[in-house]
Design an enzyme around this catalytic site. Structure first.
Site, PDB file in Angstrom:
ATOM      1  N   LYS A  58      -4.244  65.986  16.975  1.00  0.00           N
ATOM      2  CA  LYS A  58      -5.560  65.929  16.337  1.00  0.00           C
ATOM      3  C   LYS A  58      -6.439  64.885  17.019  1.00  0.00           C
ATOM      4  O   LYS A  58      -7.621  65.142  17.301  1.00  0.00           O
ATOM      5  CB  LYS A  58      -5.411  65.587  14.854  1.00  0.00           C
ATOM      6  CG  LYS A  58      -4.810  66.698  14.024  1.00  0.00           C
ATOM      7  CD  LYS A  58      -4.608  66.229  12.588  1.00  0.00           C
ATOM      8  CE  LYS A  58      -3.923  67.280  11.745  1.00  0.00           C
ATOM      9  NZ  LYS A  58      -3.716  66.811  10.354  1.00  0.00           N
ATOM     10  N   GLY A  73      -4.400  61.788  11.986  1.00  0.00           N
ATOM     11  CA  GLY A  73      -3.326  61.481  11.053  1.00  0.00           C
ATOM     12  C   GLY A  73      -2.679  62.749  10.536  1.00  0.00           C
ATOM     13  O   GLY A  73      -3.317  63.799  10.457  1.00  0.00           O
ATOM     14  N   ASP A  74      -1.416  62.645  10.212  1.00  0.00           N
ATOM     15  CA  ASP A  74      -0.729  63.759   9.574  1.00  0.00           C
ATOM     16  C   ASP A  74       0.450  63.227   8.789  1.00  0.00           C
ATOM     17  O   ASP A  74       0.943  62.124   9.047  1.00  0.00           O
ATOM     18  CB  ASP A  74      -0.254  64.800  10.591  1.00  0.00           C
ATOM     19  CG  ASP A  74      -0.146  66.178   9.955  1.00  0.00           C
ATOM     20  OD1 ASP A  74      -1.114  66.947  10.064  1.00  0.00           O
ATOM     21  OD2 ASP A  74       0.888  66.478   9.333  1.00  0.00           O
ATOM     22  N   GLN A  75       0.889  64.032   7.853  1.00  0.00           N
ATOM     23  CA  GLN A  75       2.013  63.653   7.001  1.00  0.00           C
ATOM     24  C   GLN A  75       2.882  64.880   6.782  1.00  0.00           C
ATOM     25  O   GLN A  75       2.365  65.967   6.546  1.00  0.00           O
ATOM     26  CB  GLN A  75       1.484  63.133   5.667  1.00  0.00           C
ATOM     27  CG  GLN A  75       2.549  62.626   4.722  1.00  0.00           C
ATOM     28  CD  GLN A  75       1.938  62.158   3.422  1.00  0.00           C
ATOM     29  OE1 GLN A  75       1.252  62.905   2.755  1.00  0.00           O
ATOM     30  NE2 GLN A  75       2.187  60.911   3.067  1.00  0.00           N
ATOM     31  N   ALA A 110       2.079  59.758   9.894  1.00  0.00           N
ATOM     32  CA  ALA A 110       1.834  59.341  11.282  1.00  0.00           C
ATOM     33  C   ALA A 110       0.340  59.193  11.519  1.00  0.00           C
ATOM     34  O   ALA A 110      -0.479  59.858  10.878  1.00  0.00           O
ATOM     35  CB  ALA A 110       2.411  60.374  12.247  1.00  0.00           C
TER      36      ALA A 110
END
Length: 196
Positions: A58, A73-75, A110
């Protein structure tokens, strides 16, 4: 001052940054996240590495098109050996809550900073989330009270709302649970002299 862009459509990530006093633009990365996740899993990446891969993708995607520093960001939610996605409907959310009842799952959050298409920093943090033993009656009462907004959250809960009632214990940082480990990010932005 370095311009900051958030490469995410997440309202909670934006709220966390705003609450911390950061000024930024919000430009969601237009990526096929499911395809990226499938590719990462096909390469046998760990759940933590999958979250990091998505955050980096991203950040890079948006930084190739926009100047300055871009935050991706990602989860991902890991339950046993499975990565859990958002529930498409109430019935799926109910099944997920039944499965999570009495168990610990892991939220891997993250984040990555990119500039001119290159990653300049990244990290991932994990929170251990232990769901209390839930009866079907308790699950239905929760779903009735929480409404459809739980479908926008992986795990079918929002910890900052009614979802907190689902848990016996949480080990990890609150910001990690919300999807943006804010303390390491702020430390890095200070290190880079983006903020004071």
């Amino acid at each position: 001052m370095t311009h900051l862009t958030l490469a995410s459509a997440s309202a909670s990530r934006a709220a966390l940054l705003t609450g911390a006093g950061l000024v930024f633009d919000k430009i969601p990365a237009d990526l096929d996240e499911d395809a990226l996740k499938d590719d990462a899993l096909a390469r046998a990446l760990s759940p933590k590495a999958v979250a990091l891969e998505l955050a980096r993708a991203k950040a890079i995607h948006v930084s190739l098109r926009h100047p300055g520093l871009v935050l991706g960001g990602d989860q991902v939610l890991q339950l046993e050996q499975d990565l859990i996605s958002k529930s498409p409907d109430r019935a799926a959310a109910r099944r997920l809550l039944q499965r999570m009842s009495g168990k610990t799952h892991y939220l891997h959050a993250a984040q990555a900073l990119a500039e001119n298409g290159a990653i300049v920093w990244s990290n991932v943090e994990t929170a251990d989330m232990t769901v209390r033993t839930l009866s079907d009656v308790a699950i239905d009462a929760y779903l009735d009270a929480a409404g459809d907004k739980i479908l926008s959250s992986v795990g079918a809960y929002q910890l900052e709302g009614l979802g907190v009632n689902l848990f016996d214990s949480i080990r990890g940082d609150y910001f990690t649970v919300l999807g943006l480990p804010l303390l390491p990010l702020l430390a890095q932005l200070r290190h880079m002299k983006v903020i004071q």
